[in-house]
Design an enzyme around this catalytic site. Structure first.
Site, PDB file in Angstrom:
ATOM      1  N   TRP A  72     -50.601 -14.726 -18.345  1.00 44.60           N
ATOM      2  CA  TRP A  72     -49.469 -15.762 -18.757  1.00 44.60           C
ATOM      3  C   TRP A  72     -50.066 -17.027 -19.601  1.00 44.60           C
ATOM      4  CZ3 TRP A  72     -46.628 -20.347 -17.530  1.00 44.60           C
ATOM      5  CH2 TRP A  72     -45.115 -20.095 -17.468  1.00 44.60           C
ATOM      6  N   GLU A 481     -29.370 -25.549  -5.319  1.00 48.55           N
ATOM      7  CA  GLU A 481     -29.605 -24.314  -5.483  1.00 48.55           C
ATOM      8  C   GLU A 481     -28.700 -23.325  -6.003  1.00 48.55           C
ATOM      9  OE1 GLU A 481     -32.261 -22.568  -5.082  1.00 48.55           O
ATOM     10  OE2 GLU A 481     -31.571 -20.665  -4.516  1.00 48.55           O
ATOM     11  N   LYS A 602     -43.115 -15.587 -10.732  1.00 53.11           N
ATOM     12  CA  LYS A 602     -42.660 -15.216  -9.609  1.00 53.11           C
ATOM     13  C   LYS A 602     -43.635 -16.458  -8.904  1.00 53.11           C
ATOM     14  CE  LYS A 602     -40.935 -13.691  -5.758  1.00 53.11           C
ATOM     15  NZ  LYS A 602     -39.699 -14.534  -5.536  1.00 53.11           N
TER      16      LYS A 602
HETATM   17  C1  F6R Z   1     -36.345 -19.996  -7.612  1.00 55.81           C
HETATM   18  C2  F6R Z   1     -37.789 -19.729  -7.668  1.00 55.81           C
HETATM   19  C3  F6R Z   1     -38.582 -20.654  -7.602  1.00 55.81           C
HETATM   20  C4  F6R Z   1     -39.388 -20.899  -6.570  1.00 55.81           C
HETATM   21  C5  F6R Z   1     -40.776 -22.078  -7.051  1.00 55.81           C
HETATM   22  C6  F6R Z   1     -41.518 -22.143  -5.802  1.00 55.81           C
HETATM   23  O1  F6R Z   1     -35.607 -18.628  -7.431  1.00 55.81           O
HETATM   24  O2  F6R Z   1     -37.962 -18.729  -7.212  1.00 55.81           O
HETATM   25  O3  F6R Z   1     -38.142 -21.797  -7.840  1.00 55.81           O
HETATM   26  O4  F6R Z   1     -38.732 -21.325  -5.443  1.00 55.81           O
HETATM   27  O5  F6R Z   1     -41.220 -21.777  -8.067  1.00 55.81           O
HETATM   28  O6  F6R Z   1     -42.203 -21.154  -5.475  1.00 55.81           O
HETATM   29  P1  F6R Z   1     -42.745 -20.764  -4.101  1.00 55.81           P
HETATM   30  O7  F6R Z   1     -41.734 -20.810  -2.872  1.00 55.81           O
HETATM   31  O8  F6R Z   1     -43.468 -19.562  -3.985  1.00 55.81           O
HETATM   32  O9  F6R Z   1     -43.868 -22.086  -3.850  1.00 55.81           O
END
Ligand code: F6R
Length: 607
Positions: A72, A481, A602
């Site tokens: 990436w 959200e 992700k």
């Molecule tokens: C929204 C989404 C992102 C994550 C954010 C934090 O659908 O997936 O906004 O919530 O990048 O990711 P985590 O929870 O893995 O720290």
């Protein structure tokens, strides 16, 4: 974001590595490549998808040791030359790397001064040259020499033509796992790449390296002293990591549908009906310590931050402790005061988000106590915290988070309940909340059953270039959200606002072309909310109202989506679920790839 795989064993490495890279596709990437050690190190890499790499893989790229990567772009655009693996100019060394080498510019300049030709714009390439230039006699020694010169974060894997039986890996801030097979070993930055082959895995710690050969692995530190990291069986269902359509539906859809089950799992064994409280053993805090908490500060990014805002309300309402949420990415840079009687809570699905991880490390360095609400077991954030709550949502593959978020909400509700019950929350209120939590799985099911109607509303919304999502107090993080989910996968401009603030500016934008999705729970603000809806309608703004069955909207012209009532503190979770379906159906209407939204990854593992 970037993903690493590696293999040492009896099989032909290249196809196996490419298949494993395909299992990291959900993380988001723009190029991919593999290096295989045969009589020499051979590299194939391409900007584009893993399937593009598979097409150009030479038929005779044989070798039983290899490494692979999905990139990436950070340093330099997504080109073939910038894709990993990177090699030194002789081609003996190949390296794949996740993270960022902070002093890459200085190291590159030094190599250029020495007359070393650089083939890419990347920070990673310097590492291959540094390994090649070390005069240590082992690959481990060469890698350590190179690590001594670099500053930054990394998960990396190295192969070398002179050491054809092994992959050497190192971790500092970017996850790395070693998977144990039968006379074969695997390396990956994410369990998803391994589960098809093995569920016996070792998580490397920060500062640790490992030598991986077909017969096993050994772990050690930068001073080459051995460490005792061992592999253990992880309790996962490999089929939960499958990518692609399930019964013709995107993963996001199946993950939304799993929410009654994942919420049930998040609650399992944690509710105490007798004492009307919750038990979160992983917090590692006794009642005296919980009572000593004077403030709660929640840190997360993106949707995790919005659920953190919902969590802060829950904690303030139930435990009567001041609580707020802040994006972890901002917190660390404003030199925050770390207070000994504040409980810091890091919330993350992946447990890898670099901003959240670095915020946790900063707080701990300054003596603060941090607990984690994390989905991925053994992840960097889970390990960096003093204790915490695992979410038990199961693997989440779709980029747009759904089931992890609803379990985060449940985690906050349990924490608020336990904090409340060691303070002033009455038995009656405790019982009310316990019963409410137990009702959630069935009520989520009910919301999901309303999909048809929500899909109709989504079709109309998808036509708009720009939308508002509005709510107040408990409803506001729900609106945030909802807007986030909508923009992520529909690519429409969706802006969240407090309903009370519309008159102070954004009302000027309301028109028949700009619809509003309003969150109107049956609570102390319902009348004011309904009045604001009339103001929107009077200006021709189309309305979708997510509300409770008892709410009287009068003569309002609006598309209405009812969700079942729970206890008012728990309502935000049920109000969130239709907004997931709304975003999903809008994205389908617009023909987008729901599971892989453009520009998004992700796990956000770089700042
Ligand atoms: C929204 C989404 C992102 C994550 C954010 C934090 O659908 O997936 O906004 O919530 O990048 O990711 P985590 O929870 O893995 O720290």
């Amino acid at each position: 974001m970037c993903g690493i795989v590696g293999y040492v064993g009896g099989q032909n490495a290249a196809p196996l590595l490419v298949e494993a890279l395909g299992r990291l596709e959900h993380r988001g990437y723009d190029s991919a490549g593999v290096a295989v050690v045969g009589s020499q190190v051979r590299v194939t890499k391409r900007a584009g998808r893993v399937r593009d790499l598979a097409e150009v893989l030479p038929k005779r790229m044989s070798g039983r040791v290899g490494i692979g990567h999905t990139r990436w772009a950070t340093h330099g655009p997504a080109t073939d030359a910038n894709a990993h693996p990177h090699t030194d100019e002789s081609g003996a060394v190949a390296v794949v790397h996740n993270g960022i080498i902070d002093n890459a510019a200085a190291l590159r300049a030094r190599l250029v001064d020495q007359g070393v030709p650089l083939a890419s714009d990347t920070d990673t390439e310097v590492f291959a040259h540094l390994v090649a230039r070390s005069d240590a006699d082992t690959l481990e020694g060469k890698v350590v020499d190179a690590l001594d010169a670099v500053e930054g974060t990394y998960g990396l894997a190295v192969v070398h033509a002179d050491f054809p039986d092994r992959v050497v890996v190192a971790r500092n801030g970017s996850p790395l796992l070693v998977g144990v097979g039968d006379k074969e070993m695997f390396v990956a930055s994410d369990l998803a790449a391994l589960v098809r082959h093995t569920t016996t895995v070792a998580h490397l710690a920060d500062g640790e390296l490992a030598t991986v050969t077909a017969s096993g692995f050994t772990t050690f530190r930068r001073d080459l002293t051995r460490t005792q990291t061992t592999a253990r069986e992880v309790d996962v269902d490999p089929s939960a990591y499958e990518h692609g359509l399930v019964d013709g539906r995107p993963r996001m859809y199946t993950e939304m549908l799993e929410q009654p089950a994942s919420v049930e799992r998040a609650l399992r064994g944690r509710l105490d009906e007798r004492f009307a409280t919750a038990h979160l053993g992983g917090l590692e805090m006794d009642a005296r310590e919980l009572r000593a908490v004077r403030r709660v500060k929640i840190l997360g990014c993106g949707s995790a931050y919005y659920v953190g805002q919902m969590g802060a309300s829950l904690i303030e309402e139930l435990a009567r402790v001041p609580a707020d949420a802040e994006p972890a990415s901002e917190f660390r840079y404003r030199s925050p005061v770390i207070e000994p009687d504040t409980l810091y809570v890091a919330v993350s699905q992946s447990g890898e988000t670099i901003d959240t991880l670095l915020a946790v490390e900063e707080i701990r360095r300054k003596g603060g106590r941090v607990i984690g609400l994390v989905n991925v077991v053994g992840s960097a954030i889970a390990r960096a915290c003093d204790g915490g709550i695992y979410l038990h949502a199961g693997p989440e593959i779709a980029v747009a988070s759904t089931k992890a978020l609803t379990t985060m909400f449940v985690g906050f509700a349990l924490l608020a309940l336990q904090l409340g019950r060691v303070r002033d929350l009455s038995v009656a209120d405790g019982r009310r909340l316990v019963a409410g939590l137990q009702d959630l799985p069935a009520q989520i099911e009910q919301v999901l059953e309303g999909e048809e109607r929500i899909a109709q509303a989504a079709k109309a919304l998808a036509a708009a270039e720009s939308l508002f999502f509005v709510g107040r107090v408990r409803g506001y993080p729900v609106a945030r959200e909802g807007a986030q989910k909508f923009k992520e996968i529909s690519y429409r401009h969706a802006e969240a606002y407090q309903m009370s603030e519309l008159k102070h500016g954004p009302l000027a934008l309301i028109s028949p072309e700009v619809p509003t999705v309003a969150i109107v729970p049956d609570d102390e603000l319902t009348d004011r909310n309904v009045a604001a809806l009339h103001e929107i309608a009077a200006r021709g703004g189309p309305l979708v109202v997510v509300t409770h069955p008892d709410v009287d909207l009068g003569e309002l012209r609006a598309e209405r989506i009812d969700v079942p009532r729970n206890e008012r503190e728990l309502d935000p979770l049920l109000l969130t679920v239709p907004l997931q379906l709304l975003a999903y159906h809008a994205a389908l209407t617009l023909g987008h790839d729901v599971d892989k939204p453009r520009n998004l990854a992700k796990s956000v593992t770089v700042e």
